[in-house]
Design an enzyme around this catalytic site. Structure first.
Site, short mmCIF file in Angstrom:
data_model
loop_
_atom_site.label_atom_id
_atom_site.label_comp_id
_atom_site.label_asym_id
_atom_site.label_seq_id
_atom_site.Cartn_x
_atom_site.Cartn_y
_atom_site.Cartn_z
N ASP A 93 0.82 -1.21 0.00
CA ASP A 93 0.00 0.00 0.00
C ASP A 93 0.85 1.27 0.00
OD1 ASP A 93 -2.24 -1.52 0.04
OD2 ASP A 93 -3.05 -0.76 1.92
N HIS B 81 3.80 -2.39 3.32
CA HIS B 81 3.80 -1.01 2.82
C HIS B 81 5.13 -0.73 2.13
CE1 HIS B 81 0.67 -0.85 5.93
NE2 HIS B 81 0.15 0.15 5.23
#
Length: 749
Positions: free
Chosen positions: A109, A261
Site C-alpha cells: 500500500d 507497505h
C-alpha cells in the site's frame, strides 16, 4: 509673452474633430498591448495552476484526514463480513473470494515511493514473486517511471485513491474524482487502467461499516474488485524484522492476502523483512500469486500447482486494461503537467532564496547608505561651493493640462530664486496655452508646437532657454517657493551635470495616493540617497530635475527612443562624464493617478521605459574610466533591484500563500509578518529622514496585499512586451488639479 506662432485652427462647426497624432498613437498602442496583457495574465495563471497542482499532490489539499472507527455494520450483508478478502459484484450481487490454502497474495500500500518501492521490486524480481501494489494517484503522477517498471516486471496494480482519504466521509462526486484521477495517472504512467481497488485505512472485510458499504457497492457496480486483507504485517509500526515476519505469516497453512507497505514512511525494516518472509513461506510450501491469479483460479478451478512462483498464463495482470483514446491522452497530459510542477516548484524555491537574500540585502544597503547620505548632507553641513544665485530657466511641457497649469505656474511665480518660465504647449486641445497666457504672470513665456511628445517639448524648451541652468518639471507639478533655489545649489560644483529633486505625492488622502506616498518616500528617496553616494543615480525624475544646458546639448537632448526619457538622459549624462546628484530638500508636489487604470498606464510606461533605457545603454557595461562608473556599478544595481528582483519578488507572496495553504499556516504567516516588519522599519526611517508623519504607515499592510501585487503585474507586463517586441508613445494621464501649493514650507502632513 507668447512666441510668434500660428495656433491650430479650431475644428469646423458640425464636424467631428479628427484625432490628434497623440490620440492615434495611443489607440494603436492600446491595440498592440491587449495581446501582451493577455499573455502576461496567462503566464500568471499558468504559474498559479502549477503551484496548485504541486500543492494538491504534496499536501492533499481538500483531503479529509479523518478516519472512521467503531461504526455500525447493520446494513452490510453477513456473508460479506464473514467472507474472503476479495469482494466483487458479479451480476450486481456481492460475492467474496478467499485465497486458497498455502497461497499468498502479497499486497503493498501507499506507493510508489522513489526510495523504497524500487527496493521492493528488486526483491520481488530476485525471488520471482509477484506483488499487487495499491497505488496512490498523486504518487503515481509524481513517479511514473517506477509504475511503468512495476507493470513491465509483471506485478499487478490497483487504485488506492488519489489523495489517500477515507472515502466513507466523502461525497459521491469526490469518490468518483479520486478514482478517475488515479486511473488517469496510471494511464499516463504505464498506459493501463485497473479494476482493482483498495480503500485507504481498510483492513479485513469485517471492518466494513454502514458508511463505507455504499462506496464498495457503487464501485462494484462500476466493475471494481475491492481487495481487503487476511493478515497484516503491521510493518508501519516498525516493530522489528522478526515481528514483521511473524505477524505476516498465516496460521495452519491457510491462504492469505497479506499487507505490507512500500511507502508512507521509513520502510527499512520492511525491506529487511521481505526476503526473510518470502524464503520462510516458500520453505513452508506456499505459492505467491496476485489478486487476478486468485480470481482466475476461483472461476476456473485447476489442480494445485506445484510451483511456488508465477508462471506465464496463470492469470497475472488480468485486472489491467490497455488505456486508449481520451483516457490515455488525458493521463499523459496529467503526467506532463506534474513533471512541469515537479521541476518548476524546486526551481522557484531556489529563486525565492535568491530573491529573499537580494531583497534583504537591498534593505540593509539602503538603510546604511541613506543614513550616511543624511549625515553628509545635513549634520556635517556639506556644501557644494559658493551659493548659486543666478537666474535659471524652468521648462514646463504641457499637453491638455487645463486642470493643473494654473497651480503649477502660480507656484513658480512665488519662487524665491529668479526664474524664467517657459511653457511648451505640445498641441493641447483644451485651452492650456490660453490659460497660461491669461494668468499674466511675470516671466512666463508660452511656446506652441504641434503635438510631438514630451521629449520634443522639453528639447524645444531647452532651445528657448536663456540661462545656463534649466529646471524641468511636469505640467501637473507644484513647487514650493524655495524649491528652485535648493535644487540648483549643487551646480556650484562644476562636475555636476544634473540634480534630482524630491517628488512628493500631493493627493495622498486618496487610497492610491496614500499607497504611492509610501512608495515615493520609502523606495524612491531611499534609493536615490543610495545611488547618490555610489555616484550612479539612474533617473532624474520628470517631476523635478535640473540640468546644465551645456550637458543636455552635449548628449543630444531628450530622446524619444524610450518611454523613460528621464532615465535615458540621466544615463547618457553619466556616460558623458557628468555627475548626477540628489537634493532631498528641493520638493515638488505631484498628483498620483486617480484610478487603477491610470496607475497601470503610468507604471507600465515607467517600467517598460526603464527597460528600454537600460537596453539602449547596455554598452555602458564596457565603458572605461570615470564615465564608466554607471556601467560598472549603477547598471548592475538597477537591473538587479529594478528589474530582476521585482519580477521575481512575487515568489515571496506566492510561496507565502502556498505555504499557508499547503504547509504550515502559522509559520508562513509569521514569516510574512517578519518581512513586513523589516519593510516597516525601512519605511519608518525613510519617513523620519523626510520628516513625514508616520500615520500613513498604517496603510502599509494593505499596500503589500493589494498595491504591490499590481506593481508586480505591471512589471511582468512590461517584461512580456520587451520580450515580444513592442513600442509605445508618451501617454497622458487624466488629472484633477487638486494638488495645490503646500501650506507650510515642509509640506508634510
Amino acid at each position: 509673452m507668447t512666441t510668434p506662432s500660428t495656433p491650430p485652427a479650431p475644428p469646423a462647426r458640425g464636424r467631428r474633430r479628427a484625432p490628434s497624432r497623440m490620440e492615434r498613437a495611443a489607440g494603436r498602442a492600446a491595440a498592440l498591448q491587449r495581446p501582451r496583457v493577455l499573455l502576461a495574465l496567462l503566464l500568471l495563471l499558468a504559474l498559479t495552476c502549477v503551484m496548485l497542482l504541486d500543492g494538491y499532490l504534496r499536501a492533499e489539499v481538500g483531503g479529509d484526514q479523518r478516519v472512521r472507527t467503531g461504526a455500525s455494520a447493520s446494513d452490510v450483508p453477513d456473508d460479506v463480513l464473514d467472507g474472503g478478502p476479495i469482494l466483487s459484484f458479479p451480476g450486481g450481487q456481492a460475492a467474496t473470494v478467499s485465497v486458497p490454502d498455502k497461497t499468498i497474495v502479497l499486497t503493498f500500500d501507499d506507493g510508489p515511493d522513489p526510495t523504497w518501492t524500487p527496493k521492493v521490486l528488486e526483491i520481488l524480481e530476485k525471488y520471482d514473486v509477484p506483488g499487487t501494489f495499491f497505488l496512490v494517484g498523486s504518487m503515481v503522477s509524481r513517479h511514473p517511471g517506477i509504475v511503468r517498471d512495476m507493470v513491465e516486471q509483471g506485478n499487478e496494480v490497483g487504485v488506492h485513491t488519489f489523495t489517500h482519504v477515507d472515502l466513507s466521509y466523502q461525497s459521491q462526486a469526490r469518490v468518483t474524482r479520486e478514482i478517475e484521477q488515479t486511473q488517469l495517472a496510471l494511464a499516463g504512467a504505464a498506459g493501463i487502467t485497473t479494476t482493482l481497488f483498495r480503500a485507504p485505512y481498510s483492513s479485513e472485510t469485517d471492518a466494513i461499516d454502514n458508511y463505507s458499504w455504499p462506496v464498495y457497492e457503487s464501485l462494484g457496480q462500476d466493475g471494481y474488485t475491492s481487495v481487503f486483507i487476511d493478515t497484516d504485517s503491521d510493518d508501519w509500526k516498525r516493530p522489528g524484522v522478526s515481528k514483521i515476519v511473524e505477524w505476516a505469516t498465516p496460521e495452519d497453512d491457510e491462504g492469505a492476502s497479506v499487507l505490507f507497505h512500500d511507502a508512507g514512511g521509513e520502510r527499512s525494516q520492511t525491506i529487511e523483512a521481505l526476503p526473510k518472509y518470502i524464503e520462510k513461506m516458500k520453505a513452508k510450501g506456499y505459492t505467491f500469486t496476485t489478486v487476478s491469479g486468485v480470481m482466475a483460479e476461483q472461476q476456473q478451478p485447476q489442480p494445485q500447482q506445484s510451483q511456488q512462483s508465477r508462471q506465464p498464463g496463470d492469470g497475472l495482470q488480468a485486472a489491467h486494461h490497455k488505456a486508449t483514446g481520451a483516457t490515455l491522452y488525458e493521463g499523459k497530459a496529467l503526467i506532463a503537467a506534474v513533471a512541469v510542477a515537479e521541476w518548476t516548484v524546486p526551481a522557484l524555491s531556489v529563486g525565492l532564496v535568491i530573491v529573499g537574500v537580494a531583497v534583504m540585502g537591498r534593505f540593509a544597503m539602503m538603510l546604511v547608505l541613506a543614513r550616511r547620505h543624511h549625515r553628509q548632507r545635513n549634520r556635517r553641513r556639506f556644501g557644494w561651493g559658493p551659493p548659486v544665485t543666478g537666474p535659471v530657466s524652468v521648462i514646463v511641457p504641457a499637453y491638455n493640462e487645463k486642470e493643473c497649469i494654473e497651480a503649477t505656474l502660480r507656484s513658480l511665480a512665488r519662487s524665491t530664486h529668479p526664474v524664467e518660465i517657459i511653457v511648451v504647449d505640445d498641441g493641447s486641445t483644451d485651452g492650456t496655452a490660453e490659460i497660461a497666457e491669461s494668468l499674466g504672470l511675470p516671466g512666463v513665456r508660452v511656446v506652441r508646437q504641434a503635438n510631438a511628445g514630451k521629449p520634443a517639448a522639453l528639447n524645444n524648451g531647452v532651445r528657448q532657454a536663456r540661462y545656463d541652468i534649466v529646471v524641468m518639471m511636469d505640467g501637473d507639478t507644484v513647487f514650493e517657493p524655495d524649491t528652485v533655489g535648493r535644487l540648483v545649489q549643487p551646480f556650484a560644483d562644476p562636475s555636476v551635470g544634473a540634480v534630482a529633486g524630491n517628488a512628493k505625492v500631493g493627493n495622498r488622502r486618496t487610497l492610491i495616493g496614500a499607497w504611492q506616498h509610501i512608495e515615493y518616500v520609502m523606495g524612491f528617496n531611499l534609493d536615490r540617497r543610495m545611488y547618490d553616494l555610489l555616484r550612479c543615480m539612474p533617473t532624474i525624475p520628470g517631476a523635478i530635475g535640473a540640468f546644465r544646458r551645456e550637458a543636455v546639448l552635449q548628449v543630444g537632448g531628450m530622446s524619444d527612443d524610450t518611454l523613460a526619457e528621464d532615465t535615458d538622459i540621466t544615463i547618457a549624462l553619466h556616460r558623458a562624464g557628468w555627475r548626477v546628484v540628489y537634493e532631498e530638500h528641493a520638493r515638488a508636489w505631484t498628483e498620483a493617478p486617480g484610478s487603477l487604470g491610470q496607475l497601470w498606464s503610468q507604471r507600465y510606461r515607467w517600467s517598460y521605459g526603464t527597460m528600454q533605457a537600460l537596453w539602449k545603454h547596455r554598452r555602458s557595461l564596457t565603458d572605461k574610466g570615470p564615465s564608466g562608473r554607471f556601467g560598472r556599478v549603477g547598471m548592475p544595481l538597477v537591473v538587479l533591484f529594478q528589474v530582476v528582483t521585482p519580477v521575481f519578488a512575487p515568489l515571496i507572496d506566492v510561496f507565502t500563500v502556498y505555504s499557508m495553504v499547503f504547509v504550515d499556516f502559522r509559520a508562513a504567516l509569521l514569516a510574512w509578518l517578519a518581512v513586513l516588519a523589516v519593510q516597516l522599519v525601512c519605511a519608518a526611517y525613510a519617513f523620519r529622514l523626510d520628516r513625514e508623519k508616520y500615520r500613513y504607515l498604517l496603510m502599509m499592510p494593505l499596500q503589500q496585499l493589494a498595491y504591490r501585487q499590481m506593481m508586480y503585474l505591471v512589471l511582468i507586463h512590461s517584461c512580456v512586451t520587451a520580450l515580444t517586441g513592442g513600442r509605445l508613445r508618451w501617454q497622458k494621464l487624466k488629472r484633477t488639479g487638486e494638488v495645490g501649493t503646500p501650506a507650510g514650507p515642509s509640506g508634510t502632513g
